[in-house]
Design an enzyme around this catalytic site. Structure first.
Site, short mmCIF file in Angstrom:
data_model
loop_
_atom_site.label_atom_id
_atom_site.label_comp_id
_atom_site.label_asym_id
_atom_site.label_seq_id
_atom_site.Cartn_x
_atom_site.Cartn_y
_atom_site.Cartn_z
N HIS A 224 0.81 -1.22 0.00
CA HIS A 224 0.00 0.00 0.00
C HIS A 224 0.85 1.27 0.00
O HIS A 224 0.31 2.38 0.05
CB HIS A 224 -0.94 -0.01 1.22
CG HIS A 224 -2.09 0.94 1.12
ND1 HIS A 224 -2.29 1.99 2.00
CD2 HIS A 224 -3.11 1.01 0.22
CE1 HIS A 224 -3.37 2.65 1.66
NE2 HIS A 224 -3.90 2.08 0.59
N LYS A 226 3.17 4.39 -1.28
CA LYS A 226 3.30 5.26 -2.45
C LYS A 226 4.59 6.04 -2.28
O LYS A 226 4.65 6.99 -1.49
CB LYS A 226 2.12 6.22 -2.59
CG LYS A 226 0.78 5.56 -2.90
CD LYS A 226 -0.02 5.31 -1.67
CE LYS A 226 -1.38 4.72 -2.03
NZ LYS A 226 -2.07 4.23 -0.83
N ASP A 231 17.11 9.88 -8.28
CA ASP A 231 18.54 10.10 -8.06
C ASP A 231 18.92 10.03 -6.58
O ASP A 231 19.90 10.66 -6.15
CB ASP A 231 18.98 11.45 -8.65
CG ASP A 231 19.01 11.41 -10.17
OD1 ASP A 231 18.99 10.30 -10.74
OD2 ASP A 231 19.07 12.49 -10.79
N HIS A 404 -9.19 11.38 0.38
CA HIS A 404 -8.31 10.22 0.49
C HIS A 404 -7.03 10.54 1.26
O HIS A 404 -6.20 9.66 1.47
CB HIS A 404 -7.98 9.71 -0.92
CG HIS A 404 -7.37 8.36 -0.96
ND1 HIS A 404 -6.09 8.13 -1.42
CD2 HIS A 404 -7.85 7.16 -0.59
CE1 HIS A 404 -5.82 6.84 -1.35
NE2 HIS A 404 -6.86 6.22 -0.85
N LYS A 406 -4.40 11.11 4.17
CA LYS A 406 -4.16 10.53 5.50
C LYS A 406 -3.18 11.46 6.22
O LYS A 406 -2.01 11.55 5.86
CB LYS A 406 -3.56 9.13 5.39
CG LYS A 406 -4.37 8.15 4.50
CD LYS A 406 -3.85 8.14 3.10
CE LYS A 406 -4.30 6.96 2.26
NZ LYS A 406 -5.64 6.56 2.26
N ASP A 411 -1.01 19.82 17.83
CA ASP A 411 -0.59 21.11 18.40
C ASP A 411 0.12 22.00 17.39
O ASP A 411 0.98 22.82 17.76
CB ASP A 411 0.31 20.89 19.62
CG ASP A 411 -0.45 20.30 20.81
OD1 ASP A 411 -1.69 20.24 20.74
OD2 ASP A 411 0.20 19.89 21.78
#
Length: 486
Positions: A224, A226, A231, A404, A406, A411
């Site tokens: 899952h 991404k 380089d 979508h 996350k 604070d």
């Protein structure tokens, strides 16, 4: 003859109950949360054969013998590389803010590597902006490009990324792409993999779905993450899959997907690189380590910039790491806590921590989609709203597409962004990645993004929620009971 059939019948009955007893004992002996164990037992006793097959396929974490062996073999070289990296003490942060210190200490002790400083971060809130920056970075790449995605779906601006990668490969840049088999099923059914491989791009199908091996490896264990690495000095990560939101799941009735990506320059790209290399070796058996620290890290040594810790979770990584990190973050909050997630099915511990934060005076907000692409998760999420509202948590339902993103902001200082949903699959099962950023400037940028989400959301009214139809409550509680399995 009747005696023979009687014996066979008794043997079948005995075998049937012996199988149920064996699976029951296995569930009880496994170290798992009580709600999860109870849910599996309920499924097995209500639908015995279906429940047993489901448990053996999805109830335990099987990485697979071959991958487990590769993970074991790669650890010595990975550990050696990490020891060499730690010799460059100047890139590691020695001080953290008060709100972040506990989490950074936890990560360093459990993962063996501290947070690194001197990174430059840029938040990207639209797909177009992300692709524009990515195309520029690919065009300037000289040595290597590595990518891992859950979903890669051709079409729209994704075609420009494919063309740019092919051009890079033809001019001698080493290009490697790791894609989840289930998430990218449409990609692997089309001509694009062969087109890219012909150009010299290594395209690997991760965690292949194979029903014949269902009992040997858990089929719903997914890659899952991404991550994009260019380089070994530029990195991208966040919630965005390689899909054009204008074309993706348009028949789901939830609108366009809204994502958040971070573009990073600095030594944290090296940390993300070793995680990518571990994933690559676990899937292909080929060892691939980032450049030596003295080549890769030294150009970015500086006192300024963002301090970042990387949390990699999934099989083979420190157990319960991301769950512990989230709990630590929530308990560290003193003034404000804002959480954004598309799928909200928290553990009992996380739910308790969130409610406790609100009850001790922290301004707690949770932003979730108004409409969800997963009906099961959508109903299960609603089952937690009553307890959250009673504790004083503000729940915002985003109405301008499928949110979508996350993210967690504590604070205004401590930020968590990445691929982790606040659900059981992300917390306990899948391969995930999270950036932990200790920086008020970045926190301010993230707060602006979250405020924009809130402005496009509806605040859930506690009184109206209590007056919702009774049938909805029944459905919610039904899915709540099975939430440990989602």
């Amino acid at each position: 003859m009747s005696t023979f059939y009687t014996v066979i019948s008794w043997l079948l009955v005995f075998s049937y109950w012996l199988l149920i007893a064996g699976v029951t004992l296995r569930i009880l002996m496994k170290r798992r949360a009580v709600p999860s164990a109870m849910a599996w037992l309920l499924v097995i006793y209500i639908l015995p054969l279906v429940g047993i097959v489901a448990y053996l396929s999805f109830g335990e974490l099987h990485l697979g013998k071959r991958r487990a062996e590769r993970a074991s073999k790669m650890w010595p070289s990975t550990a050696k590389w990490l020891r060499e990296l730690k010799e460059y003490r100047r890139i590691f942060a020695t001080e953290n803010s008060e709100v972040a210190s506990a989490l950074f200490q936890l990560c360093e002790r459990r993962q063996g590597v501290g947070g690194v400083k001197g990174n430059q971060l840029q938040l990207m809130t639209t797909f177009d902006d992300t692709i524009k920056a990515l195309l520029r970075d690919i065009e300037l790449a000289r040595n290597n490009i590595e990518m891992v995605f859950y979903i890669w779906q051709p079409g729209g601006l994704v075609e420009q990324v494919t063309s740019s990668l092919i051009s890079a490969a033809r001019r001698g840049v080493h290009c490697r792409i790791l894609l989840d088999s289930a998430g990218s099923v449409q990609f692997f059914r089309q001509h694009h993999p062969e087109l890219m491989r012909t150009a010299g791009i290594e395209v690997v199908e991760a965690l292949k779905v194979n029903l014949f091996r269902a009992f040997l490896r858990r089929m719903d264990l997914r890659q899952h993450r991404k991550i994009i690495l260019i380089d070994s000095r530029i990195a991208y990560t966040g919630s965005m899959n390689m899909v054009d939101p204008r074309l993706f799941k348009q028949d789901a009735g939830v609108g366009q997907w809204i994502d958040l990506m971070a573009r990073i320059e600095g030594p944290v790209a090296t940390t993300l690189g070793i995680i990518y290399c571990c994933d690559w070796e676990m899937e292909t058996g080929k060892r691939l380590l980032p450049p030596p620290p003295d080549v890769n890290v030294m150009p970015f040594e500086q006192e300024s910039g963002h301090t970042i810790q990387v949390i990699a979770s999934g099989p083979g990584y420190p157990e319960e790491m991301i769950h512990q990190a989230l709990l630590t973050s929530v308990y560290s909050a003193r003034k404000q806590l804002i959480m954004t997630t598309p799928y909200f099915v928290p553990s009992d511990d996380l739910l308790h921590a969130i409610c406790t934060a609100a009850q001790r005076g922290v301004d707690v907000s949770i932003i979730v989609p108004h409409k969800n692409d997963s009906v099961l998760v959508g109903w299960a999420s609603r089952a937690f709203f009553t307890e959250l509202l009673a504790a004083g948590v503000k729940i915002y339902q985003f109405k301008d597409g499928l949110l979508h993103t996350k993210s967690v902001l504590v604070d205004g200082q401590l930020s968590l962004v990445g691929t982790v949903n606040l659900d059981m699959r992300s917390l306990w099962l899948n391969f995930e990645i999270t950036l932990v950023i200790d920086d008020a400037g970045f926190g301010s940028d993230l707060a602006c993004v979250q405020e924009d989400y809130i402005a496009r959301s509806r605040l859930l009214n506690a009184t109206q929620w209590q007056n919702r139809p009774y049938w909805q409550r029944i459905v919610e509680r039904l899915f709540y009971f099975f939430s440990p399995l989602l």
